[in-house]
Design an enzyme around this catalytic site. Structure first.
Site, PDB file in Angstrom:
ATOM      1  CG  ASP A 118      -2.202   1.082   1.019  1.00 29.43           C
ATOM      2  OD1 ASP A 118      -2.139   1.546   0.073  1.00 29.43           O
ATOM      3  OD2 ASP A 118      -2.924   0.681   1.956  1.00 29.43           O
ATOM      4  CG  ASP A 144      -5.958   5.618  -2.962  1.00 29.39           C
ATOM      5  OD1 ASP A 144      -4.859   5.060  -2.350  1.00 29.39           O
ATOM      6  OD2 ASP A 144      -7.032   5.090  -2.369  1.00 29.39           O
ATOM      7  CB  ALA A 159     -12.569   5.358   1.757  1.00 29.70           C
ATOM      8  CB  CYS A 194     -12.236 -22.738  17.424  1.00 28.07           C
ATOM      9  SG  CYS A 194     -10.773 -22.484  15.887  1.00 28.07           S
ATOM     10  CB  CYS A 217      -7.416 -23.483  14.900  1.00 21.92           C
ATOM     11  SG  CYS A 217      -7.033 -22.294  16.247  1.00 21.92           S
ATOM     12  CB  CYS A 231      -9.165 -23.667  19.722  1.00 24.59           C
ATOM     13  SG  CYS A 231      -9.014 -21.769  19.444  1.00 24.59           S
TER      14      CYS A 231
HETATM   15  N1  GUN Z   1      -6.456   0.993   2.998  1.00 22.44           N
HETATM   16  C1  GUN Z   1      -7.939   1.049   3.514  1.00 22.44           C
HETATM   17  N2  GUN Z   1      -8.330   1.762   2.623  1.00 22.44           N
HETATM   18  C2  GUN Z   1      -7.715   2.248   1.786  1.00 22.44           C
HETATM   19  C3  GUN Z   1      -7.844   3.080   0.687  1.00 22.44           C
HETATM   20  O1  GUN Z   1      -8.687   3.744   0.363  1.00 22.44           O
HETATM   21  N3  GUN Z   1      -6.901   3.435   0.100  1.00 22.44           N
HETATM   22  C4  GUN Z   1      -5.450   2.872   0.179  1.00 22.44           C
HETATM   23  N4  GUN Z   1      -4.453   2.883  -0.648  1.00 22.44           N
HETATM   24  N5  GUN Z   1      -5.459   2.074   1.203  1.00 22.44           N
HETATM   25  C5  GUN Z   1      -6.553   1.867   2.117  1.00 22.44           C
HETATM   26 ZN    ZN Z   2      -9.015 -21.518  17.157  1.00 21.57          ZN
END
Ligand code: GUN
Ligand code: ZN
Length: 489
Positions: free
Chosen positions: A90, A125, A193, A276, A278, A281
């Site tokens: 990201d 963004d 978002a 659970c 796993c 657990c």
């Molecule tokens: N991580 C969570 N939401 C967003 C987003 O709208 N844009 C980016 N780049 N990372 C995110």
């Molecule tokens: Zn578990």
């Protein structure tokens, strides 16, 4: 330039696909565990143990810390994290949405992601939050689109490029943004978002955002739901056409002593039992887990196991053709999820276009099933179904109704269909024998349409008490229709 994304199986708008990246092929739908380059509750190299095929980390966090930045530039991102599979990065946009500013430009962070060898890069963004003014949403969306176009020009190597769809809670902006990005051509389309919507349980609004953005995209394009990592909503989001998810939830929840399940979240201190199987657990009792010195790590591990378990369940449901049944079950985990289910079925005309026409068996799970795309599809197909002569409509197939030219079966929520189709999907549906109001409503609406479309046929409906519904009055008023009461059926 567009990524290689092969769709191999479909159900509703959901699909099983294969996304090719520079470090290998990823089968979707899948979750990308979020790796914080500073704090690693679980080592990236251990992530495959849970079922992870691809990771996501943040290039902005790496860039800002000199030691990490130099290491990444020298040895590459994969060596830095010690993971040789695909890694998405990201850009710092999320930090932008939380802190209001970041110390990098779009050009710089795209260049950095390419230099460190990211498999999927994200431009800078602007994650416009829900409920802002239309003017702000549109202005920020236009800036985002321009930055994404710039990024598209800057990427020269084999890094895939993501094009985040923004537009706040304006459906028309989400669709417009998706359409404009589609024209440019990105390899993955994250829907951005949406974290504030999920944090405030606004799942019905989330459905609107996903459905409208999807409408603007080529249906074969891979979609990432940014910041979505709670397994409770995977089935729903996948059914609407999301392919990639990312989970910081496994670690963040663990830090808060929270234990994730596909039905919701428990605070570990309220658990008397561990529901659970796993490895975590099975090796601990609830008491031991609460008191463990490494409780956070154990919870993070459990959270990851159940996250991937749910994704396998979703994939198996797509494979079998009963994803909508799974969605209807999962959406009973919380009333706000139930709202989302109802909202999803307001998009049934769109879902119907994606949904395969033949699957296993339609299972009636409750009133919402009456709004499924299959019920709507039958309504559309009625135009092509010509019925002539005398027609008997009854609840069960029968061999000896030779007094009539045709026999139709009345099966809520579908309506009335020729008994010859009884074994054909969706008419082979398993339904309840005491139909509810909504199911009868759908069935009568489809029957009214059938009677209207065949004015020369004469219909006799063999009535049963359990089929009583106000819509019967509409049928009674039609010239070529009569109810016939039978005690025996
Ligand atoms: N991580 C969570 N939401 C967003 C987003 O709208 N844009 C980016 N780049 N990372 C995110
Ligand atoms: Zn578990």
């Amino acid at each position: 330039m567009s990524s290689q994304f092969d769709i191999i199986h479909k159900d509703a708008a959901g699909r099983i696909g294969k996304l090719t990246t520079p470090h290998g092929v990823v089968e979707t739908p899948t979750v990308m565990p979020v790796i914080n380059p500073n704090i690693q509750t679980i080592k990236p190299s251990d992530m495959r143990e849970f079922g992870a095929e691809i990771l996501i980390t943040n290039s902005y966090i790496i860039y800002r810390k000199e030691e990490l930045r130099e290491k990444a530039l020298k040895g590459g991102l994969h060596a830095l994290l010690d993971f040789d599979g695909p890694i998405m990065t990201d850009s710092g946009s999320f930090q932008l949405s939380v802190y209001g500013e970041v110390e990098v430009t779009n050009e710089l962070i795209i260049d950095f992601q390419q230099k460190i060898g990211s498999d999927i890069g994200v431009p800078l963004d602007i994650p416009t939050p829900p409920d802002v003014s239309y003017e702000r949403a549109k202005e920020e969306m236009d800036i985002t689109i321009q930055r994404l176009k710039d990024a598209r020009e800057l990427v020269k190597g084999d890094m895939l490029l993501a094009g985040p769809v923004q537009g706040s809670t304006f459906r028309e902006l989400r669709e417009e943004c998706a359409r404009e990005l589609s024209d440019v051509g990105f390899d993955v389309y994250p829907f951005g978002a949406v974290v504030p919507l999920m944090e405030s349980y606004r799942y019905a609004d989330l459905v609107d955002v996903i459905a409208s953005a999807k409408k603007g995209l080529d249906p074969t394009a891979p979609v990432h739901l940014f910041g979505a990592g709670h397994p409770m909503m995977f089935a729903l989001a996948v059914a609407l056409g999301c392919d990639l998810f990312d989970s910081a939830a496994y670690a963040l929840y663990a830090k808060d002593r929270r234990y994730i399940t596909s039905r919701g979240t428990y605070h570990v201190d309220t658990l008397k039992y561990l529901p659970c199987s796993c490895p975590v657990c099975m090796a601990h009792s609830a008491e031991e887990l609460k008191k463990a010195h490494n409780c956070t790590e154990l919870l993070a591990r459990h959270n990851l196991y159940v996250t991937f378990q749910e994704m396998r369940e979703v994939k198996q449901a797509i494979w079998e053709g009963n994803l909508l049944e799974l969605v209807e079950q999962r959406c009973r985990s919380h009333p706000r999820m139930l709202e989302a289910l109802k909202q999803m079925y307001t998009y049934s005309p769109w879902l119907e276009e994606c949904d395969p026409s033949s699957k296993s068996t339609f299972f009636y799970c409750g009133p919402e099933s009456s709004k499924r795309p299959e019920v709507l599809r039958f309504n559309k197909q009625l135009e092509r179904l010509t019925i002539k002569g005398s027609v008997l409509i009854r609840a069960y197939p029968t061999k000896k109704d030779s007094d009539y030219d045709n026999v139709l079966i009345f099966k809520p929520p579908l309506g009335s269909y020729p008994q010859e189709l009884a074994e054909v999907y969706p008419f082979n549906a398993e339904v309840v024998r005491n139909p509810d109001y909504e199911s009868l409503e759908s069935a009568y609406m489809n029957t009214i349409r059938l009677v209207e479309l065949n004015p020369d046929a004469k219909f006799t409906f063999l009535m049963q008490d359990k089929f009583e519904h106000p819509l019967m009055d509409r049928l009674r008023g039609m010239d070529n229709f009569m109810f016939f009461s039978s005690q025996k059926e």
